[in-house]
Design a protein around this motif. Structure first.
Motif, PDB file in Angstrom:
ATOM      1  N   LYS A   2       0.836  -1.204   0.000  1.00 54.01           N
ATOM      2  CA  LYS A   2       0.000   0.000   0.000  1.00 54.01           C
ATOM      3  C   LYS A   2       0.869   1.252   0.000  1.00 54.01           C
ATOM      4  N   LEU A   3       1.943   1.241   0.797  1.00 58.70           N
ATOM      5  CA  LEU A   3       2.866   2.385   0.807  1.00 58.70           C
ATOM      6  C   LEU A   3       3.475   2.611  -0.568  1.00 58.70           C
ATOM      7  N   GLY A  27       2.971   5.916  -2.740  1.00 53.90           N
ATOM      8  CA  GLY A  27       4.179   6.612  -3.193  1.00 53.90           C
ATOM      9  C   GLY A  27       4.201   6.821  -4.691  1.00 53.90           C
ATOM     10  N   GLU A  28       3.776   5.811  -5.441  1.00 50.05           N
ATOM     11  CA  GLU A  28       3.739   5.925  -6.903  1.00 50.05           C
ATOM     12  C   GLU A  28       2.747   7.005  -7.339  1.00 50.05           C
ATOM     13  N   TYR A  29       1.584   7.025  -6.718  1.00 52.19           N
ATOM     14  CA  TYR A  29       0.579   8.027  -7.066  1.00 52.19           C
ATOM     15  C   TYR A  29       1.073   9.442  -6.735  1.00 52.19           C
ATOM     16  N   VAL A  30       1.615   9.609  -5.545  1.00 46.19           N
ATOM     17  CA  VAL A  30       2.106  10.922  -5.112  1.00 46.19           C
ATOM     18  C   VAL A  30       3.272  11.371  -5.990  1.00 46.19           C
ATOM     19  N   MET A  61       5.683  14.836 -10.142  1.00 42.60           N
ATOM     20  CA  MET A  61       6.397  14.926 -11.423  1.00 42.60           C
ATOM     21  C   MET A  61       5.605  15.726 -12.452  1.00 42.60           C
ATOM     22  N   SER A  62       4.274  15.670 -12.372  1.00 46.68           N
ATOM     23  CA  SER A  62       3.435  16.402 -13.323  1.00 46.68           C
ATOM     24  C   SER A  62       3.285  17.877 -12.951  1.00 46.68           C
ATOM     25  N   GLY A  63       3.769  18.258 -11.771  1.00 49.34           N
ATOM     26  CA  GLY A  63       3.652  19.642 -11.330  1.00 49.34           C
ATOM     27  C   GLY A  63       2.360  19.955 -10.606  1.00 49.34           C
ATOM     28  N   VAL A  64       1.486  18.961 -10.441  1.00 48.84           N
ATOM     29  CA  VAL A  64       0.214  19.177  -9.751  1.00 48.84           C
ATOM     30  C   VAL A  64       0.428  19.292  -8.247  1.00 48.84           C
ATOM     31  N   LEU A  65       1.234  18.416  -7.675  1.00 47.82           N
ATOM     32  CA  LEU A  65       1.476  18.425  -6.232  1.00 47.82           C
ATOM     33  C   LEU A  65       2.599  19.403  -5.914  1.00 47.82           C
ATOM     34  N   LEU A  89      -9.749   7.173  -2.059  1.00 48.80           N
ATOM     35  CA  LEU A  89      -9.934   5.744  -2.310  1.00 48.80           C
ATOM     36  C   LEU A  89      -8.632   4.977  -2.087  1.00 48.80           C
ATOM     37  N   LEU A  90      -7.520   5.589  -2.421  1.00 49.76           N
ATOM     38  CA  LEU A  90      -6.216   4.947  -2.265  1.00 49.76           C
ATOM     39  C   LEU A  90      -5.837   4.759  -0.800  1.00 49.76           C
TER      40      LEU A  90
END
Length: 118
Positions: A23-24, A28-31, A36-40, A99-100
């Motif tokens: 789960k971690l 981590g992959e989602y975050v 990387m996309s500049g959203v976070l 959900l994640l």
């Protein structure tokens, strides 16, 4: 536009139950993809309320209350600042994240820019 997402603790979080390594890795992959996309722009989780304090103010008096606090689902578990084009986009990211990490509630607030305060 920047939006702040605040997710709330689950009782498992408050009890110190750690997610599985799988789960971690998924989180981590989602975050990492958001970053990387500049959203976070920023984001962190916080530890159990037993490691914190609450300040209450009344009539000029300050009362410091050491944790833990009773109602886990009323406690902030973490936050993220997102740079997105709309509230709808922020909602979609919050939905996926909730959900994640299996939380029941995320609050979303637009971050005030200087022009918002004039």
């Amino acid at each position: 536009m920047r939006y702040m997402l605040m997710h709330y603790q689950t009782q498992a979080d408050e009890d110190g139950v750690k997610p599985s390594p799988e789960k971690l890795a998924e989180i981590g992959e989602y975050v990492q993809g958001l970053a990387m996309s500049g959203v976070l722009l920023a984001g962190e989780g916080v530890s159990s309320s037993r490691n914190g304090a609450r300040l209450e103010f009344e009539n000029g008096d300050v009362r410091v209350i050491d944790g833990p606090f009773a109602e886990a689902k009323e406690l902030i578990g973490g936050f993220a600042i997102l740079e997105v084009d709309s509230l709808a986009e922020a909602v979609e990211h919050a939905r996926k994240f909730a959900l994640l990490i299996d939380v029941e509630r995320i609050d979303i607030r637009k971050v005030n820019e200087s022009e918002d305060l004039q």
